[in-house]
Design a protein around this motif. Structure first.
Motif, PDB file in Angstrom:
ATOM      1  N   PHE A  75      15.530 -18.714  -9.026  1.00  0.00           N
ATOM      2  CA  PHE A  75      14.995 -19.814  -9.825  1.00  0.00           C
ATOM      3  C   PHE A  75      14.463 -19.417 -11.199  1.00  0.00           C
ATOM      4  CE2 PHE A  75      14.356 -21.226  -5.357  1.00  0.00           C
ATOM      5  CZ  PHE A  75      15.224 -22.303  -5.383  1.00  0.00           C
ATOM      6  N   LYS A  76      14.196 -18.133 -11.412  1.00  0.00           N
ATOM      7  CA  LYS A  76      13.682 -17.631 -12.695  1.00  0.00           C
ATOM      8  C   LYS A  76      12.444 -18.407 -13.178  1.00  0.00           C
ATOM      9  CE  LYS A  76      18.224 -15.949 -14.102  1.00  0.00           C
ATOM     10  NZ  LYS A  76      18.611 -15.729 -12.751  1.00  0.00           N
ATOM     11  N   PRO A  77      11.398 -18.479 -12.356  1.00  0.00           N
ATOM     12  CA  PRO A  77      10.197 -19.214 -12.767  1.00  0.00           C
ATOM     13  C   PRO A  77       9.438 -18.491 -13.869  1.00  0.00           C
ATOM     14  CG  PRO A  77       9.786 -18.083 -10.721  1.00  0.00           C
ATOM     15  CD  PRO A  77      11.247 -17.886 -11.028  1.00  0.00           C
ATOM     16  N   ASP A  78       8.532 -19.209 -14.504  1.00  0.00           N
ATOM     17  CA  ASP A  78       7.701 -18.650 -15.569  1.00  0.00           C
ATOM     18  C   ASP A  78       6.423 -18.007 -15.039  1.00  0.00           C
ATOM     19  OD1 ASP A  78       9.383 -19.550 -17.749  1.00  0.00           O
ATOM     20  OD2 ASP A  78       8.746 -21.561 -17.176  1.00  0.00           O
ATOM     21  N   GLY A  79       6.074 -18.288 -13.799  1.00  0.00           N
ATOM     22  CA  GLY A  79       4.874 -17.725 -13.193  1.00  0.00           C
ATOM     23  C   GLY A  79       4.783 -18.145 -11.736  1.00  0.00           C
ATOM     24  N   TYR A  80       3.689 -17.776 -11.092  1.00  0.00           N
ATOM     25  CA  TYR A  80       3.492 -18.071  -9.667  1.00  0.00           C
ATOM     26  C   TYR A  80       2.039 -18.395  -9.377  1.00  0.00           C
ATOM     27  CZ  TYR A  80       8.051 -16.062  -8.549  1.00  0.00           C
ATOM     28  OH  TYR A  80       9.404 -15.830  -8.469  1.00  0.00           O
ATOM     29  N   PRO A 103       6.413 -21.067  -7.159  1.00  0.00           N
ATOM     30  CA  PRO A 103       6.930 -20.784  -8.500  1.00  0.00           C
ATOM     31  C   PRO A 103       6.445 -21.849  -9.480  1.00  0.00           C
ATOM     32  CG  PRO A 103       8.700 -20.783  -6.871  1.00  0.00           C
ATOM     33  CD  PRO A 103       7.484 -21.372  -6.223  1.00  0.00           C
ATOM     34  N   ARG A 104       6.146 -21.433 -10.707  1.00  0.00           N
ATOM     35  CA  ARG A 104       5.673 -22.369 -11.733  1.00  0.00           C
ATOM     36  C   ARG A 104       6.589 -22.300 -12.948  1.00  0.00           C
ATOM     37  NH1 ARG A 104       1.151 -24.826 -10.072  1.00  0.00           N
ATOM     38  NH2 ARG A 104       2.199 -26.338 -11.369  1.00  0.00           N
ATOM     39  N   TYR A 105       6.761 -23.439 -13.569  1.00  0.00           N
ATOM     40  CA  TYR A 105       7.679 -23.592 -14.690  1.00  0.00           C
ATOM     41  C   TYR A 105       6.950 -24.298 -15.822  1.00  0.00           C
ATOM     42  CZ  TYR A 105      10.725 -22.831 -10.701  1.00  0.00           C
ATOM     43  OH  TYR A 105      11.300 -22.326  -9.555  1.00  0.00           O
ATOM     44  N   TRP A 106       7.081 -23.789 -17.028  1.00  0.00           N
ATOM     45  CA  TRP A 106       6.437 -24.421 -18.174  1.00  0.00           C
ATOM     46  C   TRP A 106       6.854 -25.878 -18.278  1.00  0.00           C
ATOM     47  CZ3 TRP A 106       2.310 -22.615 -20.240  1.00  0.00           C
ATOM     48  CH2 TRP A 106       2.109 -21.233 -20.337  1.00  0.00           C
ATOM     49  N   ASN A 107       5.883 -26.722 -18.547  1.00  0.00           N
ATOM     50  CA  ASN A 107       6.095 -28.148 -18.818  1.00  0.00           C
ATOM     51  C   ASN A 107       6.756 -28.918 -17.684  1.00  0.00           C
ATOM     52  OD1 ASN A 107       4.954 -27.880 -21.407  1.00  0.00           O
ATOM     53  ND2 ASN A 107       6.899 -27.112 -22.189  1.00  0.00           N
ATOM     54  N   GLY A 114      -2.081 -35.456  -6.449  1.00  0.00           N
ATOM     55  CA  GLY A 114      -3.351 -35.780  -5.830  1.00  0.00           C
ATOM     56  C   GLY A 114      -3.777 -34.809  -4.751  1.00  0.00           C
ATOM     57  N   ALA A 115      -2.858 -33.990  -4.278  1.00  0.00           N
ATOM     58  CA  ALA A 115      -3.139 -33.126  -3.133  1.00  0.00           C
ATOM     59  C   ALA A 115      -3.365 -31.672  -3.510  1.00  0.00           C
ATOM     60  CB  ALA A 115      -1.979 -33.214  -2.148  1.00  0.00           C
ATOM     61  N   ILE A 116      -3.321 -31.359  -4.802  1.00  0.00           N
ATOM     62  CA  ILE A 116      -3.431 -29.937  -5.151  1.00  0.00           C
ATOM     63  C   ILE A 116      -4.578 -29.693  -6.113  1.00  0.00           C
ATOM     64  CG2 ILE A 116      -1.013 -29.399  -4.719  1.00  0.00           C
ATOM     65  CD1 ILE A 116      -0.568 -29.614  -7.718  1.00  0.00           C
ATOM     66  N   PRO A 117      -5.213 -28.532  -5.982  1.00  0.00           N
ATOM     67  CA  PRO A 117      -6.329 -28.197  -6.873  1.00  0.00           C
ATOM     68  C   PRO A 117      -5.879 -27.989  -8.312  1.00  0.00           C
ATOM     69  CG  PRO A 117      -6.194 -26.687  -4.992  1.00  0.00           C
ATOM     70  CD  PRO A 117      -4.962 -27.532  -4.968  1.00  0.00           C
ATOM     71  N   GLY A 118      -6.817 -28.062  -9.215  1.00  0.00           N
ATOM     72  CA  GLY A 118      -6.547 -27.932 -10.641  1.00  0.00           C
ATOM     73  C   GLY A 118      -5.841 -26.654 -11.033  1.00  0.00           C
ATOM     74  N   GLN A 119      -6.074 -25.558 -10.316  1.00  0.00           N
ATOM     75  CA  GLN A 119      -5.435 -24.301 -10.710  1.00  0.00           C
ATOM     76  C   GLN A 119      -3.928 -24.351 -10.514  1.00  0.00           C
ATOM     77  OE1 GLN A 119      -7.464 -24.504  -8.029  1.00  0.00           O
ATOM     78  NE2 GLN A 119      -6.827 -23.140  -6.397  1.00  0.00           N
ATOM     79  N   PHE A 120      -3.419 -25.353  -9.777  1.00  0.00           N
ATOM     80  CA  PHE A 120      -1.990 -25.481  -9.600  1.00  0.00           C
ATOM     81  C   PHE A 120      -1.340 -26.338 -10.672  1.00  0.00           C
ATOM     82  CE2 PHE A 120      -2.541 -24.772  -4.779  1.00  0.00           C
ATOM     83  CZ  PHE A 120      -2.544 -23.404  -4.966  1.00  0.00           C
ATOM     84  N   LEU A 121      -2.122 -26.887 -11.575  1.00  0.00           N
ATOM     85  CA  LEU A 121      -1.560 -27.695 -12.647  1.00  0.00           C
ATOM     86  C   LEU A 121      -1.113 -26.790 -13.778  1.00  0.00           C
ATOM     87  CD1 LEU A 121      -4.159 -30.596 -12.677  1.00  0.00           C
ATOM     88  CD2 LEU A 121      -1.973 -30.489 -11.479  1.00  0.00           C
ATOM     89  N   VAL A 122       0.084 -27.006 -14.266  1.00  0.00           N
ATOM     90  CA  VAL A 122       0.624 -26.196 -15.362  1.00  0.00           C
ATOM     91  C   VAL A 122       0.260 -26.853 -16.679  1.00  0.00           C
ATOM     92  CG1 VAL A 122       2.731 -25.316 -16.421  1.00  0.00           C
ATOM     93  CG2 VAL A 122       2.522 -25.363 -13.948  1.00  0.00           C
ATOM     94  N   PRO A 123      -0.300 -26.093 -17.605  1.00  0.00           N
ATOM     95  CA  PRO A 123      -0.618 -26.689 -18.901  1.00  0.00           C
ATOM     96  C   PRO A 123       0.653 -27.147 -19.613  1.00  0.00           C
ATOM     97  CG  PRO A 123      -0.937 -24.307 -18.962  1.00  0.00           C
ATOM     98  CD  PRO A 123      -0.610 -24.673 -17.541  1.00  0.00           C
ATOM     99  N   LYS A 124       0.533 -28.237 -20.370  1.00  0.00           N
ATOM    100  CA  LYS A 124       1.696 -28.770 -21.078  1.00  0.00           C
ATOM    101  C   LYS A 124       2.157 -27.858 -22.208  1.00  0.00           C
ATOM    102  CE  LYS A 124       2.316 -32.493 -18.761  1.00  0.00           C
ATOM    103  NZ  LYS A 124       3.345 -32.474 -17.766  1.00  0.00           N
ATOM    104  N   ALA A 125       1.225 -27.207 -22.863  1.00  0.00           N
ATOM    105  CA  ALA A 125       1.612 -26.355 -23.985  1.00  0.00           C
ATOM    106  C   ALA A 125       0.674 -25.172 -24.092  1.00  0.00           C
ATOM    107  CB  ALA A 125       1.587 -27.145 -25.296  1.00  0.00           C
ATOM    108  N   ARG A 126       1.203 -23.989 -23.998  1.00  0.00           N
ATOM    109  CA  ARG A 126       0.448 -22.757 -24.202  1.00  0.00           C
ATOM    110  C   ARG A 126       1.380 -21.789 -24.929  1.00  0.00           C
ATOM    111  NH1 ARG A 126      -4.189 -21.843 -20.918  1.00  0.00           N
ATOM    112  NH2 ARG A 126      -4.457 -20.086 -22.299  1.00  0.00           N
ATOM    113  N   PRO A 127       1.752 -22.109 -26.165  1.00  0.00           N
ATOM    114  CA  PRO A 127       2.767 -21.306 -26.857  1.00  0.00           C
ATOM    115  C   PRO A 127       2.390 -19.836 -26.981  1.00  0.00           C
ATOM    116  CG  PRO A 127       1.662 -22.807 -28.363  1.00  0.00           C
ATOM    117  CD  PRO A 127       1.219 -23.170 -26.989  1.00  0.00           C
ATOM    118  N   GLU A 128       1.104 -19.547 -27.028  1.00  0.00           N
ATOM    119  CA  GLU A 128       0.704 -18.141 -27.165  1.00  0.00           C
ATOM    120  C   GLU A 128       1.075 -17.323 -25.940  1.00  0.00           C
ATOM    121  OE1 GLU A 128      -3.051 -20.279 -25.638  1.00  0.00           O
ATOM    122  OE2 GLU A 128      -1.242 -20.754 -26.753  1.00  0.00           O
TER     123      GLU A 128
END
Length: 135
Positions: A75-80, A103-107, A114-128
């Motif tokens: 899947f080549k994710p951007d993070g986990y 696996p996490r994917y940008w954007n 509603g069922a997952i904690p905030g740390q599982f939310l991927v930010p919309k934009a973190r270009p740095e």
């Protein structure tokens, strides 16, 4: 108890496994947060991470590492996210010890918002950070 006939994870069969080792198995989460969401569980029915043997703990960690390599290729994710919910108050809903490898994917819009904690939310934009993909 090595097997609980009422446990959904104990009922998994080898055909359901994405990968396995002698003490643990990995299979797709039936309600994934993202594409490639795996669960890594001990073969033996044990309710909490605190109750696994040292050998099971080592096998769980090894299978998480092996599963990450598999997901990287597929899947080549951007993070986990790697998560263990221990106890009902912590969000555990199946009382068979399990590790979420998500696996996490940008954007990407996260499923099950509603069922997952905030740390599982991927930010919309973190270009740095997008330029420094780490594996």
């Amino acid at each position: 108890m090595d097997f609980d006939p009422n446990c959904v994870f104990c009922q998994k069969q080898p055909k359901d496994y994405v990968m396995a080792n002698n003490l643990c198995v990995a299979f797709w989460d039936s309600h994934p947060v993202s594409k490639g969401h795996l669960l890594i569980v001990p073969r033996r029915h044990v309710a909490q991470i605190w109750d696994v043997t040292e050998a099971e703990r080592q096998a769980l960690v090894q299978l998480v590492a092996d599963a990450k390599k598999h997901l990287d290729k597929q899947f080549k994710p951007d993070g986990y996210n790697v998560a263990i919910n221990s106890g009902a108050a912590a969000g555990q809903s199946v009382f068979h010890c399990h590790i979420h490898l998500i696996p996490r994917y940008w954007n990407q819009t996260t499923k099950r918002l509603g069922a997952i904690p905030g740390q599982f939310l991927v930010p919309k934009a973190r270009p740095e950070f997008k330029q420094s993909k780490q594996s």
